[in-house]
Design an enzyme around this catalytic site. Structure first.
Site, PDB file in Angstrom:
ATOM      1  N   ASP A  13      -1.324 -27.678 -14.121  1.00  0.00           N
ATOM      2  CA  ASP A  13      -1.035 -26.780 -15.240  1.00  0.00           C
ATOM      3  C   ASP A  13      -0.099 -27.416 -16.274  1.00  0.00           C
ATOM      4  O   ASP A  13       0.696 -26.722 -16.887  1.00  0.00           O
ATOM      5  CB  ASP A  13      -0.410 -25.487 -14.698  1.00  0.00           C
ATOM      6  CG  ASP A  13      -0.339 -24.402 -15.762  1.00  0.00           C
ATOM      7  OD1 ASP A  13      -1.273 -24.302 -16.561  1.00  0.00           O
ATOM      8  OD2 ASP A  13       0.657 -23.659 -15.786  1.00  0.00           O
ATOM      9  N   ALA A  32      18.677 -24.560 -13.796  1.00  0.00           N
ATOM     10  CA  ALA A  32      19.713 -24.585 -14.823  1.00  0.00           C
ATOM     11  C   ALA A  32      19.084 -24.648 -16.207  1.00  0.00           C
ATOM     12  O   ALA A  32      18.090 -25.349 -16.421  1.00  0.00           O
ATOM     13  CB  ALA A  32      20.639 -25.780 -14.607  1.00  0.00           C
ATOM     14  N   PHE A  33      19.678 -23.916 -17.142  1.00  0.00           N
ATOM     15  CA  PHE A  33      19.206 -23.931 -18.524  1.00  0.00           C
ATOM     16  C   PHE A  33      19.586 -25.249 -19.195  1.00  0.00           C
ATOM     17  O   PHE A  33      20.648 -25.820 -18.931  1.00  0.00           O
ATOM     18  CB  PHE A  33      19.816 -22.768 -19.299  1.00  0.00           C
ATOM     19  CG  PHE A  33      18.867 -21.613 -19.499  1.00  0.00           C
ATOM     20  CD1 PHE A  33      18.563 -21.153 -20.765  1.00  0.00           C
ATOM     21  CD2 PHE A  33      18.262 -21.006 -18.412  1.00  0.00           C
ATOM     22  CE1 PHE A  33      17.687 -20.096 -20.952  1.00  0.00           C
ATOM     23  CE2 PHE A  33      17.392 -19.951 -18.579  1.00  0.00           C
ATOM     24  CZ  PHE A  33      17.101 -19.493 -19.858  1.00  0.00           C
ATOM     25  N   LEU A  34      18.719 -25.698 -20.088  1.00  0.00           N
ATOM     26  CA  LEU A  34      19.023 -26.841 -20.941  1.00  0.00           C
ATOM     27  C   LEU A  34      19.858 -26.366 -22.130  1.00  0.00           C
ATOM     28  O   LEU A  34      19.963 -25.161 -22.382  1.00  0.00           O
ATOM     29  CB  LEU A  34      17.727 -27.494 -21.415  1.00  0.00           C
ATOM     30  CG  LEU A  34      16.863 -28.129 -20.322  1.00  0.00           C
ATOM     31  CD1 LEU A  34      15.549 -28.631 -20.903  1.00  0.00           C
ATOM     32  CD2 LEU A  34      17.600 -29.248 -19.613  1.00  0.00           C
ATOM     33  N   LYS A  93      13.100 -17.392 -10.634  1.00  0.00           N
ATOM     34  CA  LYS A  93      11.704 -17.115 -10.287  1.00  0.00           C
ATOM     35  C   LYS A  93      11.674 -16.608  -8.854  1.00  0.00           C
ATOM     36  O   LYS A  93      12.087 -17.307  -7.922  1.00  0.00           O
ATOM     37  CB  LYS A  93      10.845 -18.374 -10.433  1.00  0.00           C
ATOM     38  CG  LYS A  93      10.726 -18.839 -11.881  1.00  0.00           C
ATOM     39  CD  LYS A  93       9.731 -19.970 -12.040  1.00  0.00           C
ATOM     40  CE  LYS A  93       9.608 -20.377 -13.510  1.00  0.00           C
ATOM     41  NZ  LYS A  93       8.641 -21.473 -13.717  1.00  0.00           N
ATOM     42  N   ASP A 140       8.762 -26.345 -15.712  1.00  0.00           N
ATOM     43  CA  ASP A 140       7.788 -25.362 -15.232  1.00  0.00           C
ATOM     44  C   ASP A 140       6.846 -25.978 -14.200  1.00  0.00           C
ATOM     45  O   ASP A 140       5.675 -26.238 -14.466  1.00  0.00           O
ATOM     46  CB  ASP A 140       6.994 -24.785 -16.404  1.00  0.00           C
ATOM     47  CG  ASP A 140       6.313 -23.469 -16.035  1.00  0.00           C
ATOM     48  OD1 ASP A 140       6.563 -22.978 -14.921  1.00  0.00           O
ATOM     49  OD2 ASP A 140       5.538 -22.949 -16.850  1.00  0.00           O
ATOM     50  N   GLU A 170       7.684 -31.346 -23.246  1.00  0.00           N
ATOM     51  CA  GLU A 170       8.748 -31.213 -24.232  1.00  0.00           C
ATOM     52  C   GLU A 170       9.611 -32.467 -24.270  1.00  0.00           C
ATOM     53  O   GLU A 170       9.728 -33.189 -23.273  1.00  0.00           O
ATOM     54  CB  GLU A 170       9.619 -29.980 -23.922  1.00  0.00           C
ATOM     55  CG  GLU A 170       8.875 -28.666 -24.068  1.00  0.00           C
ATOM     56  CD  GLU A 170       9.806 -27.470 -23.983  1.00  0.00           C
ATOM     57  OE1 GLU A 170      11.029 -27.647 -24.220  1.00  0.00           O
ATOM     58  OE2 GLU A 170       9.321 -26.366 -23.682  1.00  0.00           O
TER      59      GLU A 170
END
Length: 511
Positions: A380, A312-314, A207, A400, A385
């Protein structure tokens, strides 16, 4: 024949005067001091008393952050049994090896289409890669263990590793299709984010910087059109770790070369087409979507370097499926509407009648999430999840967080509605909040020290750090008010009970 020079006598007189002045003002006073020191009345030369020795430097104690993590509240409790991991090592390695082989095949075909003849080494999957060890370390207790060396190594790798590909995120790609106008959709041109893959096959969500650190969100902005801030993602990870939630993926700041790290490695023709050079000779790019995607919403390097956050991606959804569940305290994403919880102070009674909020830890986890969002000022949180493997009492993922830390001068107490309306809180959460309110472990101090570890430090301005202390006091004040009303036994709850849910309710949750 030239005559004698007339300026020589004057020059001799000047030199004589300088010599006499030197004898009178320098040599003669020094001789007098030497003679006085050797007089009979003073058998020894006077010496200045020795200067007192400087006190030894104080031994600095451990840092506030180290003291905090060494506190008994942050020590791992005795395990009740073997930790329940999210992934099986063999299955995960087999899956990621297949993905790496598929990526190598596609990359080879892509180079052949471009007639690139230079040899390219195939991408190898290393089992010891930090991102893979991070995935294997996820358990029922959190995204990573306390004092995990893997997380620190992952942060270093994301900060320094070379990028080998760049692409839009799945959200950006979905916006290129049909638009569901029944709901307000995030203007993707303003909230640009990319997926970067590194040389070790790990992935991170990038981002870019859209707002300077000292800028506040204008008070007339609605929360659903606010900027997404890269430094908010970084600070949210550090705060989540300090609170010992461990529900935010590891995030680090980095200076990205938009030409070398994005444009030259992306295979996405749409992404390639949105790069341009600004009038200031800076390399810029913007999002390609059906609306609000113009050059004025672009992000630009200086001329090529651009600040950003890398999260980092999950694990892949094929390996570890996740549920996306609407937040019971979701806000109205319209300009004039309000949700029921905003007008009904007894709204929590309705929530308590619905499974899984009727028993177990789900409602307590919602309160934890509300406390976290209030501290960062995030309005927001419309969904949350969960990993399906851990069932209905698994931990919530705090994903996020880029709309946090927008206004340090304003405390949005409506974010605390789950706490103030339900009047329940985990005992461990309350104890840690009380600890962070102590001067020795002040929240702003440990956050300031933790954020100094990031490459983009200072990540937050001082007013944002001080706002954390102020908001922490408001949380503790809300808890005290609940205890005064209902008693500590009903408000402060042990968070170790995990009751079983009826099979019928589980079916409803899954669907």
């Amino acid at each position: 024949m030239p005559g004698p020079r007339r300026d020589r006598p004057a020059l001799l007189l000047l030199l004589g005067a300088l010599l006499a002045a030197d004898l009178y003002f320098h040599l003669w006073p020094r001789a007098r001091r030497e003679l006085a020191a050797g007089a009979p009345g003073c058998p020894c030369r006077r010496r200045r008393p020795p200067a007192p020795a400087a006190p030894p430097p104080r031994a600095r104690g451990p840092s506030a952050l180290r003291r905090l993590f060494a506190h008994p509240l942050y020590r791992p409790a005795a395990p009740r049994g073997p930790a329940e991991p999210l992934l099986g090592p063999r299955e995960a390695l087999r899956y990621y090896r297949r993905k790496a082989a598929r990526w190598n095949r596609r990359h080879k075909l892509y180079r052949e289409e471009l007639n690139l003849t230079s040899p390219a080494a195939p991408l190898l999957l290393r089992p010891e890669a930090s991102w893979l060890q991070f995935h294997l370390g996820i358990s029922r207790d959190g995204l990573y263990p306390r004092s995990s060396p893997t997380v620190n190594r992952l942060l270093q790798d994301m900060q320094h590793f070379t990028t080998i590909s760049a692409d839009y995120s799945q959200d950006e790609k979905a916006l290129l299709g049909a638009c569901d106008c029944s709901q307000i959709v995030k203007p993707s041109g303003v909230h640009l984010k990319l997926v970067l893959r590194f040389q070790d096959f790990g992935k991170a969500m990038f981002k870019p910087m859209r707002q300077k650190r000292e800028e506040e969100t204008p008070e007339d902005f609605f929360y659903f059109i606010d900027f997404q801030r890269h430094n908010a993602e970084i600070a949210a990870f550090h705060l989540d770790r300090i609170l010992d939630f461990r529900r935010v993926p590891p995030t680090v700041g980095r200076l990205i070369n938009v030409t070398k790290d994005i444009l030259e490695v992306t295979k996405n023709e749409i992404l390639q087409s949105v790069f341009f050079v600004s009038p200031a000779s800076n390399m810029c790019f913007f999002a390609k979507c059906p609306y609000m995607c113009k050059t004025e919403y672009a992000v630009c390097g200086n001329p090529h370097l651009l600040e950003g956050s890398l999260s980092a991606f999950l694990p892949s959804l094929n390996l570890a499926p996740r549920l996306s569940i609407p937040n019971p305290w979701i806000r109205s994403y319209s300009f004039d509407g309000k949700e029921e919880w905003e007008v009904n102070p007894l709204y929590c009674n309705t929530v308590r009648e619905i499974y899984p909020y009727s028993n177990g830890n789900r409602l307590l986890n919602i309160v934890d999430m509300a406390i976290f969002d209030f501290l960062i000022g995030n309005m927001d949180r419309h969904h949350y999840e969960m990993f399906t493997k851990f069932g209905d009492d698994g931990f919530l993922l705090h994903l996020d967080n880029a709309r946090g830390f927008g206004r340090h001068s304003h405390d949005e107490t409506s974010i605390l509605a789950p706490l103030s309306q339900c009047c329940i809180i985990k005992r461990t959460t309350l104890l840690r909040l009380q600890l962070l309110a102590e001067p020795e472990y002040r929240l702003s101090d440990v956050m300031r020290e933790s954020l100094l570890q990031d490459h983009l430090a200072p990540v937050l301005t001082e007013p944002h750090l001080l706002a954390l202390d102020r908001r922490l006091q408001l949380i503790l004040k809300a808890v005290r008010k609940c205890i005064d009303t209902y008693g500590e036994a009903k408000v402060v709850t042990n968070d170790t009970v995990q009751p079983e849910a009826p099979a019928s309710d589980r079916v409803k949750l899954t669907t």
